[in-house]
Motif scaffolding. Sequence first.
Motif, mmCIF file in Angstrom:
data_model
loop_
_atom_site.group_PDB
_atom_site.id
_atom_site.type_symbol
_atom_site.label_atom_id
_atom_site.label_comp_id
_atom_site.label_asym_id
_atom_site.label_seq_id
_atom_site.Cartn_x
_atom_site.Cartn_y
_atom_site.Cartn_z
ATOM 1 N N ARG A 94 0.826 -1.202 0.000
ATOM 2 C CA ARG A 94 0.000 0.000 0.000
ATOM 3 C C ARG A 94 0.863 1.256 0.000
ATOM 4 N N LEU A 95 0.442 2.203 -0.798
ATOM 5 C CA LEU A 95 0.984 3.566 -0.757
ATOM 6 C C LEU A 95 -0.226 4.490 -0.681
ATOM 7 N N PRO A 96 -0.523 5.043 0.495
ATOM 8 C CA PRO A 96 -1.772 5.787 0.699
ATOM 9 C C PRO A 96 -2.007 6.899 -0.316
ATOM 10 N N ASP A 97 -0.962 7.649 -0.628
ATOM 11 C CA ASP A 97 -1.081 8.714 -1.622
ATOM 12 C C ASP A 97 0.270 8.909 -2.289
ATOM 13 N N PRO A 98 0.302 9.574 -3.460
ATOM 14 C CA PRO A 98 1.563 9.713 -4.197
ATOM 15 C C PRO A 98 2.685 10.380 -3.412
ATOM 16 N N ASP A 99 2.346 11.211 -2.433
ATOM 17 C CA ASP A 99 3.355 11.924 -1.652
ATOM 18 C C ASP A 99 3.628 11.277 -0.307
ATOM 19 N N ALA A 100 3.135 10.062 -0.104
ATOM 20 C CA ALA A 100 3.335 9.377 1.172
ATOM 21 C C ALA A 100 4.816 9.097 1.401
ATOM 22 N N PRO A 101 5.297 9.271 2.643
ATOM 23 C CA PRO A 101 6.733 9.080 2.913
ATOM 24 C C PRO A 101 7.156 7.622 3.013
ATOM 25 N N LYS A 102 6.184 6.707 3.205
ATOM 26 C CA LYS A 102 6.527 5.301 3.377
ATOM 27 C C LYS A 102 5.552 4.396 2.629
ATOM 28 N N VAL A 103 6.075 3.226 2.206
ATOM 29 C CA VAL A 103 5.261 2.192 1.571
ATOM 30 C C VAL A 103 4.998 1.101 2.602
ATOM 31 N N GLN A 104 3.762 0.676 2.711
ATOM 32 C CA GLN A 104 3.386 -0.348 3.682
ATOM 33 C C GLN A 104 3.355 -1.717 3.006
ATOM 34 N N TRP A 105 4.026 -2.692 3.627
ATOM 35 C CA TRP A 105 4.054 -4.064 3.130
ATOM 36 C C TRP A 105 3.456 -4.961 4.211
ATOM 37 N N ILE A 106 2.422 -5.706 3.876
ATOM 38 C CA ILE A 106 1.715 -6.540 4.850
ATOM 39 C C ILE A 106 1.759 -7.999 4.407
ATOM 40 N N LEU A 107 2.263 -8.855 5.268
ATOM 41 C CA LEU A 107 2.301 -10.294 5.020
ATOM 42 C C LEU A 107 1.253 -10.973 5.908
ATOM 43 N N ASP A 108 0.289 -11.620 5.292
ATOM 44 C CA ASP A 108 -0.696 -12.424 6.028
ATOM 45 C C ASP A 108 -0.310 -13.880 5.873
ATOM 46 N N CYS A 109 0.091 -14.510 6.967
ATOM 47 C CA CYS A 109 0.600 -15.882 6.937
ATOM 48 C C CYS A 109 -0.524 -16.889 7.192
ATOM 49 N N TYR A 110 -0.255 -18.137 6.823
ATOM 50 C CA TYR A 110 -1.251 -19.196 6.979
ATOM 51 C C TYR A 110 -1.548 -19.490 8.451
ATOM 52 N N ASN A 111 -0.597 -19.221 9.331
ATOM 53 C CA ASN A 111 -0.808 -19.510 10.761
ATOM 54 C C ASN A 111 -1.584 -18.400 11.471
ATOM 55 N N GLY A 112 -2.092 -17.446 10.696
ATOM 56 C CA GLY A 112 -2.884 -16.365 11.281
ATOM 57 C C GLY A 112 -2.078 -15.147 11.670
ATOM 58 N N MET A 113 -0.758 -15.224 11.560
ATOM 59 C CA MET A 113 0.094 -14.089 11.932
ATOM 60 C C MET A 113 0.110 -13.052 10.814
ATOM 61 N N ARG A 114 0.097 -11.790 11.179
ATOM 62 C CA ARG A 114 0.215 -10.686 10.223
ATOM 63 C C ARG A 114 1.476 -9.881 10.535
ATOM 64 N N LYS A 115 2.306 -9.692 9.517
ATOM 65 C CA LYS A 115 3.540 -8.913 9.671
ATOM 66 C C LYS A 115 3.412 -7.650 8.814
ATOM 67 N N THR A 116 3.659 -6.505 9.433
ATOM 68 C CA THR A 116 3.541 -5.219 8.743
ATOM 69 C C THR A 116 4.890 -4.502 8.756
ATOM 70 N N TYR A 117 5.291 -4.032 7.594
ATOM 71 C CA TYR A 117 6.560 -3.319 7.445
ATOM 72 C C TYR A 117 6.280 -1.971 6.777
ATOM 73 N N TRP A 118 7.048 -0.969 7.196
ATOM 74 C CA TRP A 118 6.982 0.350 6.571
ATOM 75 C C TRP A 118 8.363 0.665 6.004
ATOM 76 N N ILE A 119 8.432 0.871 4.710
ATOM 77 C CA ILE A 119 9.705 1.160 4.043
ATOM 78 C C ILE A 119 9.692 2.604 3.563
ATOM 79 N N THR A 120 10.691 3.356 3.965
ATOM 80 C CA THR A 120 10.781 4.775 3.614
ATOM 81 C C THR A 120 11.026 4.961 2.127
ATOM 82 N N CYS A 121 10.294 5.901 1.536
ATOM 83 C CA CYS A 121 10.472 6.239 0.118
ATOM 84 C C CYS A 121 11.597 7.257 -0.029
#
Length: 358
Positions: A94-121
């Motif tokens: 996800r990139l909320p808007d073109p000027d957003a400072p970070k890109v969000q990366w979300i991993l939804d795993c089979y065991n129910g765990m969710r991992k969220t990462y924010w990478i700076t643009c």
Amino acid sequence: MEITLSDNALKTFARCITCLARIGNELAIQASSSQLLFHTINSSRSAYQCIAFKSGLFDAYNVSSNSLQCSVLLKAVCAVLRTPITNIDHLTVRLPDPDAPKVQWILDCYNGMRKTYWITCNVEPDIHHLSLDRQKFPSNFVVRPRDLSRLLANFQSSLQEITIIATEPSSLLTDASNEIGGKEVELRSYMDPTKDNDTLLHTQLWIDPKEEFLQYVHTGDPIDVTFSVKELKAFLSFCEGCEVDLHLHFEKAGEPILMAPKFGLEDGSHSNFDATLVLATMLISQLHEGAASEPPVGATGTHPHTEERNASHMLQENCRANVSFEPPSDHTRIWSDLSVHLKALVLWKNDRHKEKQF
């Protein structure tokens, strides 16, 4: 922008990221309503790779703006995908808007765990999209990745540059050429003439395109291209993982060589992605460095694997597999520039040897 991938599409996406990370350090992202572009260029501007994903590859693809672009560090993206793909149900970017400072990366795993990462643009991304017409390259060949990897296994692992010499099949009319037995293509390890090469192994491999290639096109005088082995092997691994053949397009020394999967979008296939790797080639032709090389004795009429063994270890018997980490000489620094126009000439940067650490 919001995209979601799963299953085979996620595996393909991960392979693309791995290959891009072996080429450059920064991932430039360009998104439109119809496709997503990933591209990178190495620090010496001698290798450029672009991967285009069609919107149909994704489970969900939503780009609100007409054109969106940003760039992130490939090292950070690789860290996100460090989780085994087999454990991931789906990936969301996800990139909320073109000027957003970070890109969000979300991993939804089979065991129910969710991992969220924010990478700076990158605040001011240096994005250059390089487009070359594959149809304008006069010479090309198609090879299975495993076959080309088998041929490259005859060369030292420390080899930095390799030369491909292409000859027109109908031009092999001399007695010396007939001794090669229809082997119109030669792979030759490049040796820097300004250095002491007495302790290095020089390998020459003659190839019959009818036996090793799926397609071979070359007409006119012999030509040669010398380019980096590191990026070639990275793209070979990518094509092998995607189970597609490798298509190489080239023209002559000093002009870029282009590599792409055989299922490229230009072929009208139904693939949802395409990849292009463009490498600079050495300006100096190896055909003009001296007389034509002689074929190995007794190479005619043997089995392809036997021919490889006969042709691979030549010239120096007292060699040792030592790796030099000193900067290349001026003779090897001159390459074609892979910037926007591909015409300016640049000097091979002194810190090229640092790329070995990546």
